[in-house]
Design a protein around this motif. Sequence first.
Motif, short mmCIF file in Angstrom:
data_model
loop_
_atom_site.label_atom_id
_atom_site.label_comp_id
_atom_site.label_asym_id
_atom_site.label_seq_id
_atom_site.Cartn_x
_atom_site.Cartn_y
_atom_site.Cartn_z
N GLY A 18 12.49 -15.98 -10.18
CA GLY A 18 13.61 -15.20 -10.69
C GLY A 18 13.54 -13.72 -10.37
N ARG A 19 12.51 -13.30 -9.58
CA ARG A 19 12.35 -11.87 -9.28
C ARG A 19 12.36 -11.67 -7.77
NH1 ARG A 19 8.03 -8.13 -8.76
NH2 ARG A 19 6.47 -9.79 -8.66
N GLU A 20 13.06 -10.61 -7.32
CA GLU A 20 13.08 -10.31 -5.88
C GLU A 20 11.73 -9.65 -5.54
OE1 GLU A 20 16.74 -8.68 -3.70
OE2 GLU A 20 15.39 -6.98 -3.80
N ASN A 64 -2.65 -5.15 -3.22
CA ASN A 64 -2.48 -6.51 -3.74
C ASN A 64 -1.15 -6.61 -4.46
OD1 ASN A 64 -4.98 -7.36 -2.88
ND2 ASN A 64 -6.00 -6.88 -4.81
N GLY A 65 -0.47 -7.73 -4.19
CA GLY A 65 0.79 -7.96 -4.90
C GLY A 65 1.99 -7.27 -4.28
N ALA A 66 1.80 -6.55 -3.17
CA ALA A 66 2.92 -5.80 -2.56
C ALA A 66 3.94 -6.73 -1.92
CB ALA A 66 2.38 -4.84 -1.51
N GLY A 67 3.51 -7.93 -1.55
CA GLY A 67 4.43 -8.88 -0.92
C GLY A 67 4.05 -9.27 0.50
N LYS A 68 2.82 -8.97 0.89
CA LYS A 68 2.40 -9.27 2.28
C LYS A 68 2.39 -10.77 2.55
CE LYS A 68 -1.56 -7.16 1.84
NZ LYS A 68 -1.49 -6.75 0.42
N THR A 69 1.73 -11.52 1.66
CA THR A 69 1.62 -12.97 1.90
C THR A 69 3.00 -13.62 1.87
OG1 THR A 69 -0.57 -12.96 0.95
CG2 THR A 69 0.51 -15.09 1.09
N THR A 70 3.85 -13.20 0.93
CA THR A 70 5.21 -13.76 0.87
C THR A 70 5.93 -13.51 2.20
OG1 THR A 70 5.23 -13.27 -1.49
CG2 THR A 70 7.36 -13.70 -0.46
N THR A 71 5.84 -12.27 2.71
CA THR A 71 6.51 -11.94 3.96
C THR A 71 5.96 -12.80 5.11
OG1 THR A 71 6.66 -9.68 3.16
CG2 THR A 71 7.10 -10.02 5.51
N1 ATP Z 1 5.34 -18.60 -6.49
C1 ATP Z 1 5.53 -17.41 -7.06
N2 ATP Z 1 6.30 -17.28 -8.16
C2 ATP Z 1 6.52 -16.08 -8.76
N3 ATP Z 1 6.01 -14.92 -8.29
C3 ATP Z 1 5.23 -14.98 -7.19
C4 ATP Z 1 4.95 -16.22 -6.53
N4 ATP Z 1 4.14 -15.96 -5.46
C5 ATP Z 1 3.93 -14.61 -5.48
N5 ATP Z 1 4.58 -14.03 -6.51
C6 ATP Z 1 4.61 -12.58 -6.83
O1 ATP Z 1 5.16 -11.90 -5.72
C7 ATP Z 1 4.53 -10.65 -5.52
C8 ATP Z 1 4.03 -10.55 -4.10
O2 ATP Z 1 2.93 -11.44 -3.91
P1 ATP Z 1 2.18 -11.60 -2.50
O3 ATP Z 1 1.14 -12.65 -2.66
O4 ATP Z 1 3.19 -11.76 -1.44
O5 ATP Z 1 1.51 -10.17 -2.36
P2 ATP Z 1 0.37 -9.70 -1.35
O6 ATP Z 1 0.80 -8.34 -0.90
O7 ATP Z 1 0.10 -10.71 -0.33
O8 ATP Z 1 -0.85 -9.55 -2.32
P3 ATP Z 1 -2.37 -10.05 -2.11
O9 ATP Z 1 -2.99 -9.02 -1.22
O10 ATP Z 1 -2.89 -9.99 -3.53
O11 ATP Z 1 -2.32 -11.43 -1.55
C9 ATP Z 1 3.44 -10.56 -6.57
O12 ATP Z 1 3.90 -9.79 -7.63
C10 ATP Z 1 3.23 -12.00 -7.00
O13 ATP Z 1 2.81 -12.06 -8.34
#
Ligand code: ATP
Length: 278
Positions: free
Chosen positions: A13-15, A35-42
């Motif tokens: 539910g969050r962008e 950490n948590g910036a969104g790298k893995t998601t991207t």
């Molecule tokens: N399945 C999910 N549902 C809800 N929120 C998520 C989910 N996966 C990741 N997030 C949130 O999305 C944000 C980005 O996460 P992401 O893993 O992309 O960051 P990151 O930059 O790769 O961090 P890290 O270095 O810790 O892996 C974080 O706030 C995380 O809590």
Amino acid sequence: MILAEGLTKVLGGREVINLSFRVEPRSVTGFIGPNGAGKTTTIKVISGLLRKTSGKIEVLGEDPWDNPRIYERMAVIFTSIYHPQEVRVVEYLKDLGRIYGKDPRDIIQEFGLEQHLNKRLGQLSSGLAQRVQLASALLKEPELIVADEPTANLDPKARSEFYDLVRRLSKRGVTLFISSHILSELEKVVTHVVFISQGKVTFSGRINEAMNAGEEIYLLVDDPERAITILNGEMEGGYIKVRGDLREIVNKLDGEGIKIISLRRYSLDEAFKKFSGI
Ligand SMILES: Nc1ncnc2c1ncn2[C@@H]1O[C@H](COP(=O)(O)OP(=O)(O)OP(=O)(O)O)[C@@H](O)[C@H]1O
């Protein structure tokens, strides 16, 4: 090679990302954020493991979710190897070689894997597992390698070996997109950087543009007390931090007979902090 325009992903539910950036062909681009910036998601969206919510994402000219054929031209590397742990290195590389129609012998030799062929994937040290992952990635002769924190589990020696490989691949014309928060080493190999903080790009461009943004110069000298007075600087760690024209600063110290032991302008870490307002 990679083009993101207003690319968003909503999770829970969050962008979590809303990004625009471009990865130039033949570049080594660092994807940098805490950490948590969104790298893995991207990276998951780029790799077609997650579907974007809105905006545009093109990898090798195609949307990765709709065009799985681009995987023949790219390789994705994660922190850990995701393959059956009981399989031996030799079987793993031979199987992949069959899939991609390539004899793995040259790669085995190039990566110094001859004496590790009979080990099972689950037994490998982190550094060796990462080397096998890269070797396997190269069996498809990718144009693009996307790597998510590839050095996170590696010790300094294995990290430096990994970056040597990155340099070699880059010379061969492979484009690399590497996420990391270990910036001191990434700084030596990247040509471009994309800084990301809280899901947004805070800077995207050539590394020299990022580094030039810093006005401070850091000096290690043989007489810091006198140098501070002359230059009107301040101590930061063991270094004297000053602002101003580099040539004038060096001339002033020369004129006073103060020896400069080391001089640096700015680090990737400092550039990141400046651009991200940290
Ligand atoms: N399945 C999910 N549902 C809800 N929120 C998520 C989910 N996966 C990741 N997030 C949130 O999305 C944000 C980005 O996460 P992401 O893993 O992309 O960051 P990151 O930059 O790769 O961090 P890290 O270095 O810790 O892996 C974080 O706030 C995380 O809590």
